[in-house]
Design a protein around this motif. Structure first.
Motif, PDB file in Angstrom:
ATOM      1  N   ASN A  84       0.842  -1.187   0.000  1.00  0.00           N
ATOM      2  CA  ASN A  84       0.000   0.000   0.000  1.00  0.00           C
ATOM      3  C   ASN A  84       0.879   1.239   0.000  1.00  0.00           C
ATOM      4  OD1 ASN A  84      -2.712  -1.176   0.389  1.00  0.00           O
ATOM      5  ND2 ASN A  84      -1.826  -1.900   2.293  1.00  0.00           N
ATOM      6  N   VAL A  85       0.340   2.324  -0.512  1.00  0.00           N
ATOM      7  CA  VAL A  85       1.019   3.612  -0.452  1.00  0.00           C
ATOM      8  C   VAL A  85       0.008   4.625   0.056  1.00  0.00           C
ATOM      9  CG1 VAL A  85       2.134   5.445  -1.768  1.00  0.00           C
ATOM     10  CG2 VAL A  85       2.597   3.052  -2.326  1.00  0.00           C
ATOM     11  N   LEU A  86       0.400   5.331   1.117  1.00  0.00           N
ATOM     12  CA  LEU A  86      -0.464   6.401   1.619  1.00  0.00           C
ATOM     13  C   LEU A  86       0.192   7.731   1.344  1.00  0.00           C
ATOM     14  CD1 LEU A  86       0.464   7.958   4.447  1.00  0.00           C
ATOM     15  CD2 LEU A  86      -0.179   5.814   5.445  1.00  0.00           C
ATOM     16  N   SER A  87      -0.660   8.726   1.145  1.00  0.00           N
ATOM     17  CA  SER A  87      -0.184  10.080   0.868  1.00  0.00           C
ATOM     18  C   SER A  87      -0.862  11.049   1.815  1.00  0.00           C
ATOM     19  CB  SER A  87      -0.507  10.486  -0.567  1.00  0.00           C
ATOM     20  OG  SER A  87       0.120   9.640  -1.483  1.00  0.00           O
ATOM     21  N   LEU A  88      -0.053  11.869   2.449  1.00  0.00           N
ATOM     22  CA  LEU A  88      -0.550  13.001   3.230  1.00  0.00           C
ATOM     23  C   LEU A  88      -0.155  14.247   2.443  1.00  0.00           C
ATOM     24  CD1 LEU A  88       0.552  11.988   6.840  1.00  0.00           C
ATOM     25  CD2 LEU A  88      -1.780  12.241   6.037  1.00  0.00           C
ATOM     26  N   PRO A  89      -1.085  14.814   1.664  1.00  0.00           N
ATOM     27  CA  PRO A  89      -0.718  15.940   0.809  1.00  0.00           C
ATOM     28  C   PRO A  89      -0.392  17.217   1.561  1.00  0.00           C
ATOM     29  CG  PRO A  89      -3.063  15.493   0.661  1.00  0.00           C
ATOM     30  CD  PRO A  89      -2.468  14.420   1.515  1.00  0.00           C
ATOM     31  N   THR A  90      -0.890  17.342   2.800  1.00  0.00           N
ATOM     32  CA  THR A  90      -0.611  18.527   3.595  1.00  0.00           C
ATOM     33  C   THR A  90      -0.175  18.098   4.989  1.00  0.00           C
ATOM     34  OG1 THR A  90      -2.317  19.747   2.397  1.00  0.00           O
ATOM     35  CG2 THR A  90      -1.555  20.694   4.470  1.00  0.00           C
ATOM     36  N   VAL A  91       1.103  18.271   5.269  1.00  0.00           N
ATOM     37  CA  VAL A  91       1.655  17.965   6.590  1.00  0.00           C
ATOM     38  C   VAL A  91       2.061  19.288   7.221  1.00  0.00           C
ATOM     39  CG1 VAL A  91       3.492  16.784   7.851  1.00  0.00           C
ATOM     40  CG2 VAL A  91       2.473  15.706   5.848  1.00  0.00           C
ATOM     41  N   ASN A  92       1.524  19.554   8.417  1.00  0.00           N
ATOM     42  CA  ASN A  92       1.908  20.757   9.150  1.00  0.00           C
ATOM     43  C   ASN A  92       2.121  20.398  10.615  1.00  0.00           C
ATOM     44  OD1 ASN A  92      -0.705  20.812  10.423  1.00  0.00           O
ATOM     45  ND2 ASN A  92      -1.506  21.712   8.538  1.00  0.00           N
ATOM     46  N   LYS A  93       2.268  21.390  11.468  1.00  0.00           N
ATOM     47  CA  LYS A  93       2.626  21.127  12.863  1.00  0.00           C
ATOM     48  C   LYS A  93       1.549  20.394  13.653  1.00  0.00           C
ATOM     49  CE  LYS A  93       1.189  25.636  14.505  1.00  0.00           C
ATOM     50  NZ  LYS A  93       1.568  26.841  15.191  1.00  0.00           N
TER      51      LYS A  93
END
Length: 155
Positions: A84-93
């Motif tokens: 599987n591949v997961l994507s977090l398009p917006t990573v912030n604090k």
């Protein structure tokens, strides 16, 4: 109350009871300027009991020194199940992440088909013929067989 602060806590604790081994194959972080770094080893250090990764503050837990944030892509597998591949398009604090057999904290996840190849970009599988230059941000190239899969970062 920490459960209200991070509701994935209960799912993480439940996930520790599923006897399925988690393997991280690739982790890539891209900042807002499209500079991509391999963070596979950093993510592997956060595997708990061989079953789950739970980060309550992705940037801080992985030691990513940025205030602007970016995106995160992780290729993983449980036991002999498909990759599987997961994507977090917006990573912030304030971004948290859970990868476990029981639950995953993101909606943007794709399963890699056996004996196939292509690109994974933005939570979708694209043809291997897709021109990489037309993509903005991180994409993963994959080549799978009946029992394994090779990943590398492109773009």
């Amino acid at each position: 109350d920490f459960v209200d602060f991070c509701p994935w806590t209960v799912r993480f604790l439940t996930a520790l009871n599923f006897p399925t081994t988690l393997e991280i194959h690739l982790g890539a972080y891209s900042d807002r300027f499209n500079n991509t770094i391999n963070i596979t080893d950093k993510i592997k250090k956060h595997i708990i009991h061989g079953r789950a990764v739970f980060l309550t503050n992705v940037l801080g837990d992985l030691g990513l020194k940025t205030r602007l944030g970016g995106s995160l892509t992780v290729a993983y597998r449980f036991g002999s199940n498909p990759f599987n591949v997961l994507s977090l398009p917006t990573v912030n604090k304030s971004t948290s992440m859970l990868i476990s057999y029981y639950a995953t904290s993101v909606d943007s996840m794709v399963s890699i088909p056996w004996s196939d190849s292509g690109l994974i970009y933005g939570g979708r599988i694209l043809s291997s013929q897709t021109p990489v230059k037309s993509l903005r941000g991180t994409a993963l190239r994959f080549q799978s067989t009946d029992s394994s899969c090779a990943f590398d970062v492109v773009g």
